[in-house]
Design a protein around this motif. Structure first.
Motif, PDB file in Angstrom:
ATOM      1  N   ASP A  50       0.859  -1.184   0.000  1.00  0.00           N
ATOM      2  CA  ASP A  50       0.000   0.000   0.000  1.00  0.00           C
ATOM      3  C   ASP A  50       0.897   1.237   0.000  1.00  0.00           C
ATOM      4  O   ASP A  50       1.495   1.579   1.022  1.00  0.00           O
ATOM      5  N   VAL A  51       0.991   1.895  -1.149  1.00  0.00           N
ATOM      6  CA  VAL A  51       1.909   3.031  -1.294  1.00  0.00           C
ATOM      7  C   VAL A  51       1.497   4.191  -0.400  1.00  0.00           C
ATOM      8  O   VAL A  51       2.341   4.828   0.239  1.00  0.00           O
ATOM      9  N   LYS A  52       0.202   4.459  -0.326  1.00  0.00           N
ATOM     10  CA  LYS A  52      -0.250   5.575   0.518  1.00  0.00           C
ATOM     11  C   LYS A  52       0.168   5.361   1.968  1.00  0.00           C
ATOM     12  O   LYS A  52       0.607   6.301   2.641  1.00  0.00           O
ATOM     13  N   ALA A  53       0.069   4.136   2.458  1.00  0.00           N
ATOM     14  CA  ALA A  53       0.465   3.843   3.846  1.00  0.00           C
ATOM     15  C   ALA A  53       1.955   4.103   4.051  1.00  0.00           C
ATOM     16  O   ALA A  53       2.361   4.653   5.087  1.00  0.00           O
ATOM     17  N   ILE A  54       2.778   3.726   3.071  1.00  0.00           N
ATOM     18  CA  ILE A  54       4.218   3.981   3.179  1.00  0.00           C
ATOM     19  C   ILE A  54       4.481   5.481   3.221  1.00  0.00           C
ATOM     20  O   ILE A  54       5.262   5.969   4.046  1.00  0.00           O
ATOM     21  N   VAL A  55       3.833   6.232   2.336  1.00  0.00           N
ATOM     22  CA  VAL A  55       4.018   7.684   2.294  1.00  0.00           C
ATOM     23  C   VAL A  55       3.612   8.294   3.631  1.00  0.00           C
ATOM     24  O   VAL A  55       4.327   9.137   4.189  1.00  0.00           O
ATOM     25  N   GLU A  56       2.463   7.873   4.173  1.00  0.00           N
ATOM     26  CA  GLU A  56       2.003   8.416   5.459  1.00  0.00           C
ATOM     27  C   GLU A  56       2.975   8.092   6.590  1.00  0.00           C
ATOM     28  O   GLU A  56       3.223   8.934   7.459  1.00  0.00           O
ATOM     29  N   ALA A  92      13.499   4.448  -0.982  1.00  0.00           N
ATOM     30  CA  ALA A  92      13.410   5.462  -2.034  1.00  0.00           C
ATOM     31  C   ALA A  92      12.535   6.629  -1.592  1.00  0.00           C
ATOM     32  O   ALA A  92      12.934   7.799  -1.694  1.00  0.00           O
ATOM     33  N   ILE A  93      11.345   6.329  -1.086  1.00  0.00           N
ATOM     34  CA  ILE A  93      10.421   7.391  -0.674  1.00  0.00           C
ATOM     35  C   ILE A  93      11.011   8.189   0.487  1.00  0.00           C
ATOM     36  O   ILE A  93      10.921   9.416   0.522  1.00  0.00           O
ATOM     37  N   SER A  94      11.655   7.509   1.426  1.00  0.00           N
ATOM     38  CA  SER A  94      12.279   8.174   2.564  1.00  0.00           C
ATOM     39  C   SER A  94      13.310   9.206   2.109  1.00  0.00           C
ATOM     40  O   SER A  94      13.313  10.357   2.569  1.00  0.00           O
ATOM     41  N   ASN A  95      14.185   8.805   1.205  1.00  0.00           N
ATOM     42  CA  ASN A  95      15.223   9.718   0.717  1.00  0.00           C
ATOM     43  C   ASN A  95      14.625  10.892  -0.053  1.00  0.00           C
ATOM     44  O   ASN A  95      15.093  12.032   0.078  1.00  0.00           O
ATOM     45  N   LEU A  96      13.594  10.641  -0.850  1.00  0.00           N
ATOM     46  CA  LEU A  96      12.991  11.730  -1.627  1.00  0.00           C
ATOM     47  C   LEU A  96      12.268  12.724  -0.720  1.00  0.00           C
ATOM     48  O   LEU A  96      12.337  13.941  -0.952  1.00  0.00           O
ATOM     49  N   ILE A  97      11.595  12.234   0.319  1.00  0.00           N
ATOM     50  CA  ILE A  97      10.930  13.151   1.253  1.00  0.00           C
ATOM     51  C   ILE A  97      11.970  13.941   2.046  1.00  0.00           C
ATOM     52  O   ILE A  97      11.812  15.146   2.268  1.00  0.00           O
ATOM     53  N   ASP A  98      13.049  13.282   2.469  1.00  0.00           N
ATOM     54  CA  ASP A  98      14.126  14.009   3.170  1.00  0.00           C
ATOM     55  C   ASP A  98      14.649  15.152   2.313  1.00  0.00           C
ATOM     56  O   ASP A  98      14.834  16.268   2.800  1.00  0.00           O
ATOM     57  N   ILE A 164      20.796   5.798  -3.908  1.00  0.00           N
ATOM     58  CA  ILE A 164      20.003   4.739  -3.291  1.00  0.00           C
ATOM     59  C   ILE A 164      18.621   4.688  -3.932  1.00  0.00           C
ATOM     60  O   ILE A 164      18.115   3.610  -4.252  1.00  0.00           O
ATOM     61  N   VAL A 165      18.004   5.851  -4.132  1.00  0.00           N
ATOM     62  CA  VAL A 165      16.681   5.905  -4.771  1.00  0.00           C
ATOM     63  C   VAL A 165      16.726   5.242  -6.141  1.00  0.00           C
ATOM     64  O   VAL A 165      15.897   4.382  -6.462  1.00  0.00           O
ATOM     65  N   LYS A 166      17.699   5.628  -6.944  1.00  0.00           N
ATOM     66  CA  LYS A 166      17.813   5.096  -8.305  1.00  0.00           C
ATOM     67  C   LYS A 166      17.947   3.575  -8.298  1.00  0.00           C
ATOM     68  O   LYS A 166      17.227   2.873  -9.012  1.00  0.00           O
TER      69      LYS A 166
END
Length: 194
Positions: A50-56, A92-98, A164-166
């Motif tokens: 669930d992508v939304k859950a990861i983002v949240e 990936a999402i963690s690094n992009l939000i940071d 890392i994201v890539k």
């Protein structure tokens, strides 16, 4: 070691410097290990995620930093499950939000959108920050490459986040790209097959 240990004022400064450098070294080793694992491990283990859950989860873990910087986050990612490697997608999402927080302006915004289209899932993470010069865009996913060398020491990062994201996304058969304009922010787009 040269005699400043007995000097209470300077000793405290030295200890703070040692602690700061040790924390940076720990982050660097951790990022290198993460990158090495992604590159050398077996293929990604996909499951329904669930992508939304990861983002949240990633946003809530940064609530105090977001409040401190006055940055508003709009999560327009609907509740959708996609086949993905949860650990790699989280990295990936963690690094992009940071990065969206670090390189944003005080009182800025982050907009995260997720949509299924053309047999893939697209996740956009956009910020209202400084943006990236066109001549820098082709190199930002390289290890240790820094766009703003002057801020590199102050950012606290290791220069490995976008690499890392890539690797985390490409190891799942996906792609990552960025669009940016100086002074208007950047949008990182992840595409993963569904």
């Amino acid at each position: 070691l040269s005699g400043a240990l007995g000097d209470r004022t300077n000793a405290a400064d030295f200890v703070r410097t040692i602690e700061r450098n040790a924390q940076h070294l720990e982050m660097l080793v951790s990022d290198l290990l993460t990158l090495s694992r992604i590159e050398t491990e077996l293929p990604a283990t996909k499951e329904a995620v669930d992508v939304k859950a990861i983002v949240e989860e990633q946003i809530s873990g940064r609530d105090s930093l977001l409040a401190q910087r006055g940055i508003r986050v709009h999560n327009d990612c609907g509740p959708v499950e996609i086949p993905a490697d949860r650990g790699r997608l989280c990295a990936a999402i963690s690094n992009l939000i940071d990065n969206a927080i670090l390189y944003n302006k005080q009182g800025g915004e982050i907009r995260i959108t997720g949509v299924s289209e053309d047999g893939s899932f697209r996740l956009d993470i956009a910020d209202t920050g400084e943006g990236i010069a066109p001549e820098e865009l082709s190199r930002i996913f390289e290890r240790f490459y820094r766009v703003d060398k002057a801020r590199a020491r102050d950012s606290g990062g290791t220069g490995l986040g976008l690499s890392i994201v890539k690797h985390a996304i490409e190891s799942q058969g996906g792609s990552i790209r960025v669009t940016s304009r100086l002074g208007s922010g950047s949008t990182f787009t992840i595409r993963l097959p569904v």
